[in-house]
Design an enzyme around this catalytic site. Structure first.
Site, PDB file in Angstrom:
ATOM      1  CG  LEU A 220      -1.969  -0.821   1.227  1.00  0.00           C
ATOM      2  CD1 LEU A 220      -2.762  -1.060   2.607  1.00  0.00           C
ATOM      3  CD2 LEU A 220      -3.062  -1.016   0.262  1.00  0.00           C
ATOM      4  CG  ASP A 221      -0.200   4.813  -2.042  1.00  0.00           C
ATOM      5  OD1 ASP A 221      -0.851   5.630  -1.385  1.00  0.00           O
ATOM      6  OD2 ASP A 221      -1.054   4.019  -3.083  1.00  0.00           O
ATOM      7  CB  ALA A 222       3.371   6.606   1.836  1.00  0.00           C
ATOM      8  CB  THR A 224      -3.168   3.442   0.221  1.00  0.00           C
ATOM      9  OG1 THR A 224      -3.315   4.295  -1.059  1.00  0.00           O
ATOM     10  CG2 THR A 224      -4.315   2.926   0.397  1.00  0.00           C
TER      11      THR A 224
END
Length: 356
Positions: A220-222, A224
């Site tokens: 998960l990107d930062a 999200t």
């Protein structure tokens, strides 16, 4: 010539030549024979040679109608009623090896002293107590390596055996770990960060220090937040991330603008992105108002920033994104930054989803 009379005046027929022959041609014989024929009986005294009589008609009547004569004195056999013969049942016992059903395949037994008893393995896995596990085995609810086990005390290898209860796989290997993390916004999906930014490794630092080798399933990107799975089963993690197994992932996204039906149709049909077309499996608008929309997306692809890029392509950039589900595992009301050990049913369904 007059017939002699008795004293009382009746004719005397005892004298020779005055009494007609029985069945002869006396003047009353024909009438008597005709009446006998109508009654279907043989005229009294009608005889032939050997004492054989015609039945049903006199000799004169039989010849007149051309009927075949039946020997006198012998009756036609009466028609017999057909009686069904009772079915004979044999109480004889079959041979000892007659009609023997093929024996069910038995699970191979380990040498004495090796492995661990099945009911103990189920109890350690948290399925049930040992006594309850024994009842489940007796009921045929436990399966080991594809075979139903009913034998009590069967020893298995917990490291390699595939055990299922009611069709759901039970993880019996003690070293396997499956946990769910609610990743907070701003945290990196890495076990360590060279820039010193907060990361997932900081949350599971104690487990890593205890010797558990955990790694995250996907990323998960930062920006999200939401559900992230951690495990030490590399095969499971690989299959959960591979698109060929089509494990669904559910997201809640807050976007700019009010999403209409045309956008929904376009997302379901597919959108062309720079690395190829992409589409959602399901899409639903949950809330509209104040120039924003809350939408729910379900898709099985795992390309980088796939949700954000899809919504940007249809003119609704994302302002907040949360992943709520990975296959059968749901985030629920788990607080951000906390870990939760997956339940037995969740783990079994995860393995079932990827055919393990």
């Amino acid at each position: 010539m007059n017939t002699p009379a008795r004293r009382d005046g009746t004719p005397d027929r005892r004298k020779r030549g005055t009494q007609p022959e029985r069945g002869g041609t006396g003047r009353n014989a024909g009438a008597r024979d005709a009446r006998s024929a109508q009654r279907g009986s043989t005229p009294r005294g009608a005889q032939q040679e050997g004492g054989v009589a015609h039945r049903g008609a006199s000799s004169t009547g039989g010849q007149r109608h051309g009927a075949q004569s039946t020997p006198i004195g012998k009756k036609k056999p009466k028609p017999q009623r057909q009686v069904a013969q009772p079915t004979l049942l044999s109480n004889a016992k079959p041979a000892r090896r007659q009609h023997v059903e093929p024996a069910a395949a038995a699970h191979p037994k380990l040498p004495w002293g090796e492995g661990e008893r099945l009911q103990k393995v189920l109890a350690k896995a948290g399925v049930a107590s040992r006594r309850a596990a024994e009842e489940m085995i007796a009921q045929g609810r436990v399966e080991v390596d594809g075979l139903i086990v009913r034998e009590q005390g069967l020893r298995i290898d917990p490291q390699n055996a595939v055990v299922r209860v009611d069709g759901t796989r039970v993880m019996v290997r003690e070293e396997l770990v499956h946990v769910a993390l609610n990743k907070p916004k701003g945290w990196q999906s890495t076990m360590s960060d060279d820039l010193g930014r907060p990361c997932v490794g900081d949350i599971v630092a104690e487990r890593i220090a205890a010797g558990q080798r955990l790694f995250h399933v996907g990323r998960l990107d930062a920006d999200t937040e939401g559900l992230l799975l951690l495990t030490n089963d590399g095969d499971l993690a690989h299959r959960l991330m591979h698109p060929s197994f089509e494990v669904s992932k559910t997201y809640l996204a807050t976007v700019n603008g009010e999403v209409n039906r045309a956008v929904t149709k376009r997302l379901k049909e597919g959108v062309e992105l720079e690395d190829g077309p992409a589409r959602v499996d399901r899409f639903q608008v949950l809330e509209l108002g104040e120039g924003r929309s809350l939408v729910k997306l379900v898709l099985h692809e795992g390309r980088k920033h796939i949700v954000r890029r899809l919504l940007d392509a249809v003119g609704h950039p994302v302002t907040r994104l949360v992943r709520t589900n990975i296959g059968p595992v749901a985030l629920g009301d788990q607080r951000p930054g906390t870990l939760r050990v997956l339940g037995r049913d969740e783990v079994g369904k995860l393995y079932e989803a990827v055919s393990l």
